[in-house]
Design a protein around this motif. Structure first.
Motif, PDB file in Angstrom:
ATOM      1  N   ALA A  57       0.836  -1.203   0.000  1.00  0.00           N
ATOM      2  CA  ALA A  57       0.000   0.000   0.000  1.00  0.00           C
ATOM      3  C   ALA A  57       0.871   1.253   0.000  1.00  0.00           C
ATOM      4  CB  ALA A  57      -0.924  -0.002   1.220  1.00  0.00           C
ATOM      5  N   GLY A  58       1.950   1.212   0.799  1.00  0.00           N
ATOM      6  CA  GLY A  58       2.849   2.354   0.875  1.00  0.00           C
ATOM      7  C   GLY A  58       3.578   2.628  -0.420  1.00  0.00           C
ATOM      8  N   MET A  59       3.966   1.574  -1.152  1.00  0.00           N
ATOM      9  CA  MET A  59       4.671   1.762  -2.420  1.00  0.00           C
ATOM     10  C   MET A  59       3.778   2.440  -3.458  1.00  0.00           C
ATOM     11  SD  MET A  59       6.765  -1.853  -2.616  1.00  0.00           S
ATOM     12  CE  MET A  59       7.494  -1.558  -4.235  1.00  0.00           C
ATOM     13  N   ILE A  60       2.488   2.078  -3.456  1.00  0.00           N
ATOM     14  CA  ILE A  60       1.550   2.755  -4.355  1.00  0.00           C
ATOM     15  C   ILE A  60       1.468   4.237  -4.000  1.00  0.00           C
ATOM     16  CG2 ILE A  60      -0.861   2.905  -5.089  1.00  0.00           C
ATOM     17  CD1 ILE A  60      -1.050  -0.140  -4.566  1.00  0.00           C
ATOM     18  N   GLY A  61       1.334   4.516  -2.700  1.00  0.00           N
ATOM     19  CA  GLY A  61       1.284   5.909  -2.260  1.00  0.00           C
ATOM     20  C   GLY A  61       2.573   6.645  -2.547  1.00  0.00           C
ATOM     21  N   ALA A  62       3.723   5.971  -2.354  1.00  0.00           N
ATOM     22  CA  ALA A  62       5.027   6.609  -2.576  1.00  0.00           C
ATOM     23  C   ALA A  62       5.244   6.950  -4.046  1.00  0.00           C
ATOM     24  CB  ALA A  62       6.145   5.698  -2.074  1.00  0.00           C
ATOM     25  N   ALA A  63       4.827   6.052  -4.936  1.00  0.00           N
ATOM     26  CA  ALA A  63       4.975   6.310  -6.368  1.00  0.00           C
ATOM     27  C   ALA A  63       4.172   7.545  -6.781  1.00  0.00           C
ATOM     28  CB  ALA A  63       4.527   5.091  -7.171  1.00  0.00           C
ATOM     29  N   PRO A  85      -8.405  -3.365   6.807  1.00  0.00           N
ATOM     30  CA  PRO A  85      -8.983  -2.022   6.673  1.00  0.00           C
ATOM     31  C   PRO A  85      -8.180  -0.949   7.421  1.00  0.00           C
ATOM     32  CG  PRO A  85     -10.690  -3.632   7.149  1.00  0.00           C
ATOM     33  CD  PRO A  85      -9.374  -4.320   7.382  1.00  0.00           C
ATOM     34  N   ARG A  86      -7.296  -1.370   8.304  1.00  0.00           N
ATOM     35  CA  ARG A  86      -6.437  -0.419   9.011  1.00  0.00           C
ATOM     36  C   ARG A  86      -5.091  -0.271   8.301  1.00  0.00           C
ATOM     37  NH1 ARG A  86      -7.211  -2.782  15.182  1.00  0.00           N
ATOM     38  NH2 ARG A  86      -9.466  -2.430  15.345  1.00  0.00           N
ATOM     39  N   LEU A  87      -4.496  -1.406   7.923  1.00  0.00           N
ATOM     40  CA  LEU A  87      -3.158  -1.385   7.328  1.00  0.00           C
ATOM     41  C   LEU A  87      -3.131  -0.684   5.973  1.00  0.00           C
ATOM     42  CD1 LEU A  87      -2.042  -5.035   8.177  1.00  0.00           C
ATOM     43  CD2 LEU A  87      -0.931  -2.949   9.014  1.00  0.00           C
ATOM     44  N   ILE A 124      -3.738   3.420   6.011  1.00  0.00           N
ATOM     45  CA  ILE A 124      -2.617   4.053   6.717  1.00  0.00           C
ATOM     46  C   ILE A 124      -1.348   3.914   5.882  1.00  0.00           C
ATOM     47  CG2 ILE A 124      -1.161   3.988   8.779  1.00  0.00           C
ATOM     48  CD1 ILE A 124      -3.609   3.084  10.363  1.00  0.00           C
ATOM     49  N   GLY A 125      -1.154   2.739   5.272  1.00  0.00           N
ATOM     50  CA  GLY A 125       0.003   2.531   4.408  1.00  0.00           C
ATOM     51  C   GLY A 125       0.004   3.468   3.217  1.00  0.00           C
ATOM     52  N   LEU A 126      -1.153   3.658   2.593  1.00  0.00           N
ATOM     53  CA  LEU A 126      -1.258   4.577   1.455  1.00  0.00           C
ATOM     54  C   LEU A 126      -0.882   6.006   1.853  1.00  0.00           C
ATOM     55  CD1 LEU A 126      -4.553   3.387  -0.289  1.00  0.00           C
ATOM     56  CD2 LEU A 126      -2.282   3.480  -1.339  1.00  0.00           C
ATOM     57  N   GLY A 127      -1.416   6.459   2.996  1.00  0.00           N
ATOM     58  CA  GLY A 127      -1.143   7.815   3.444  1.00  0.00           C
ATOM     59  C   GLY A 127       0.314   8.037   3.794  1.00  0.00           C
ATOM     60  N   VAL A 128       0.888   7.114   4.534  1.00  0.00           N
ATOM     61  CA  VAL A 128       2.297   7.222   4.913  1.00  0.00           C
ATOM     62  C   VAL A 128       3.184   7.157   3.671  1.00  0.00           C
ATOM     63  CG1 VAL A 128       4.182   6.048   6.105  1.00  0.00           C
ATOM     64  CG2 VAL A 128       1.982   6.341   7.239  1.00  0.00           C
ATOM     65  N   GLY A 129       2.854   6.250   2.746  1.00  0.00           N
ATOM     66  CA  GLY A 129       3.627   6.136   1.519  1.00  0.00           C
ATOM     67  C   GLY A 129       3.584   7.405   0.690  1.00  0.00           C
ATOM     68  N   GLY A 130       2.413   8.017   0.618  1.00  0.00           N
ATOM     69  CA  GLY A 130       2.296   9.267  -0.129  1.00  0.00           C
ATOM     70  C   GLY A 130       3.191  10.353   0.428  1.00  0.00           C
ATOM     71  N   ILE A 183       5.697   5.564  10.011  1.00  0.00           N
ATOM     72  CA  ILE A 183       5.355   4.152   9.865  1.00  0.00           C
ATOM     73  C   ILE A 183       5.209   3.476  11.221  1.00  0.00           C
ATOM     74  CG2 ILE A 183       6.151   1.918   8.990  1.00  0.00           C
ATOM     75  CD1 ILE A 183       7.641   3.532   6.798  1.00  0.00           C
ATOM     76  N   VAL A 184       6.121   3.762  12.141  1.00  0.00           N
ATOM     77  CA  VAL A 184       6.081   3.111  13.454  1.00  0.00           C
ATOM     78  C   VAL A 184       4.760   3.373  14.175  1.00  0.00           C
ATOM     79  CG1 VAL A 184       7.110   3.033  15.759  1.00  0.00           C
ATOM     80  CG2 VAL A 184       8.573   2.952  13.740  1.00  0.00           C
ATOM     81  N   PRO A 185       4.349   4.637  14.368  1.00  0.00           N
ATOM     82  CA  PRO A 185       3.045   4.848  15.012  1.00  0.00           C
ATOM     83  C   PRO A 185       1.890   4.335  14.164  1.00  0.00           C
ATOM     84  CG  PRO A 185       3.960   6.927  14.250  1.00  0.00           C
ATOM     85  CD  PRO A 185       5.048   5.918  14.127  1.00  0.00           C
ATOM     86  N   GLY A 186       2.055   4.349  12.820  1.00  0.00           N
ATOM     87  CA  GLY A 186       1.008   3.821  11.953  1.00  0.00           C
ATOM     88  C   GLY A 186       0.797   2.335  12.162  1.00  0.00           C
ATOM     89  N   LEU A 187       1.889   1.585  12.288  1.00  0.00           N
ATOM     90  CA  LEU A 187       1.783   0.148  12.534  1.00  0.00           C
ATOM     91  C   LEU A 187       1.182  -0.139  13.907  1.00  0.00           C
ATOM     92  CD1 LEU A 187       5.197  -1.060  11.073  1.00  0.00           C
ATOM     93  CD2 LEU A 187       2.928  -1.722  10.256  1.00  0.00           C
TER      94      LEU A 187
END
Length: 266
Positions: free
Chosen positions: A83-89, A142-144, A147-153, A166-170
Motif C-alpha cells: 500500500a505504501g509503495m503505491i502511495g510513494a509512487a 482495513p487499518r493497514l 494508513i500505508g497509502l497515506g504514509v507512503g504518499g 510508519i512506526v506509530p502507523g503500525l
C-alpha cells in the motif's frame, strides 16, 4: 567533488545514523536539510532523490539485525509496504511537479508537525502475538491499507523513509509493541525508499557519489548510536524529546530560510 563536500557528506550520514541508533528512527527526516544546507546539494529535488536512495540502503542494512532477532511481523509489513509503495509512487510524481523552494517550505512544516507530535506522550499498546491471518484480516486489512497509502504518499512526496510515521502507523493499525513496530517498519522503509529512489533516479535526480558517502557515514553512525544507546539505557525518552526539539528547530530554519512565503501566500 572537493574534500569539504566529501567530509560534509560523510559526517551528515554519520549524524543520521547516530540518531537512528539512539532513538530507533527519525534520522532520515534530517537527510534533506543536511544535503541542502551542509553538503551543498543545489536542487531540492536532487537532495530528495539522493536521500531516498541512502535511506533505503541503510534501512536494508538495519533490517537484517531486527529480522535475526525475530522482531519483524512479515505479513503486516508486506501489506503495509505494498500500500505504501503505491502511495510513494504517486507522492514522488507529485513532489517532482512542485517548485523546489515551495517543496522545502512544505518539508519544513512537516518537520515542525512531526516534532510536535513526538513531544506528546504516547500510550504503549501491547499485542506482541498479533499476526495477519484469515481470521484477523477483516480487522487488520482495513487499518493497514489506508494508513500505508497515506504514509507512503508522504514518504514519496518528501523523499523520506517515513519511519517516524510508519512506526506509530503500525502500532495504530495492529497494536504491536514498539520494538516489533520498529523492526517491521524497516521492511516498509526499504520498500518506500526504493520506490521513491527509483522514481527520482529515472528522472536523473540522484547524486550517486554523495549517496555512497552518506551510506558509508551512516554505517559508522548507526554502530556508534546503538552503542551509545545501550550506555544511556533508561534515558531513551529524554533522547527522543531532545531529538523532537531538534526536528522542530531545523524545520523552522528550513521554512525561515526558504526565501518565499507559505504555499498559496504571496
Amino acid at each position: 567533488m572537493d574534500i569539504v563536500t566529501i567530509l560534509a557528506a560523510i559526517l551528515s550520514g554519520g549524524a543520521i545514523g547516530l540518531i537512528l541508533g539512539l532513538v530507533g528512527g527519525g534520522g532520515s527526516i534530517l537527510a534533506v536539510p543536511l544535503l541542502v544546507y551542509v553538503v551543498g546539494v543545489g536542487s531540492a529535488h536532487a537532495a530528495i532523490g539522493t536521500a531516498a536512495v541512502a535511506v533505503a540502503g541503510n534501512a536494508v542494512a538495519s533490517l537484517i539485525g531486527h529480522a535475526r532477532a525475530g522482531r519483524v511481523k512479515w505479513r503486516c509489513a508486506g501489506v503495509f509496504a505494498v500500500a505504501g509503495m503505491i502511495g510513494a509512487a504517486l507522492g514522488a510524481e507529485l513532489g517532482k511537479a512542485v517548485d523546489g523552494k515551495r517543496l522545502l517550505v512544505l518539508f519544513g512544516l512537516l518537520m515542525i508537525g512531526v516534532g510536535l507530535s513526538m513531544l506528546r506522550r504516547r500510550r504503549a499498546a501491547e499485542a506482541p502475538d498479533v499476526q495477519l491471518t484469515r481470521d484477523s484480516a477483516a480487522v487488520l486489512l482495513p487499518r493497514l491499507v489506508p494508513i500505508g497509502l497515506g504514509v507512503g504518499g508522504a514518504a514519496g512526496f518528501f523523499g523520506i523513509g517515513g519511519g517516524f510515521l510508519i512506526v506509530p502507523g503500525l502500532i495504530l493499525a495492529t497494536a504491536m509493541p514498539l520494538s516489533y513496530a520498529i523492526g517491521t517498519s524497516l521492511v516498509v522503509v526499504s520498500a518506500l525508499g526504493l520506490t521513491t529512489a527509483t522514481s527520482y533516479a529515472l528522472s536523473g535526480l540522484v547524486d550517486w557519489g554523495v549517496t555512497a558517502l552518506l551510506m558509508a557515514g551512516g554505517v559508522g553512525g548507526t554502530i556508534a548510536g546503538m552503542a551509545l544507546g545501550k550506555l544511556l539505557g533508561g534515558r531513551k525518552a529524554r533522547l527522543e524529546r531532545g531529538f523532537a526539539v531538534i526536528v522542530i528547530a531545523v524545520g523552522g530554519y528550513v521554512v525561515a530560510s526558504s526565501g518565499i512565503g507559505l504555499p498559496g501566500v504571496n
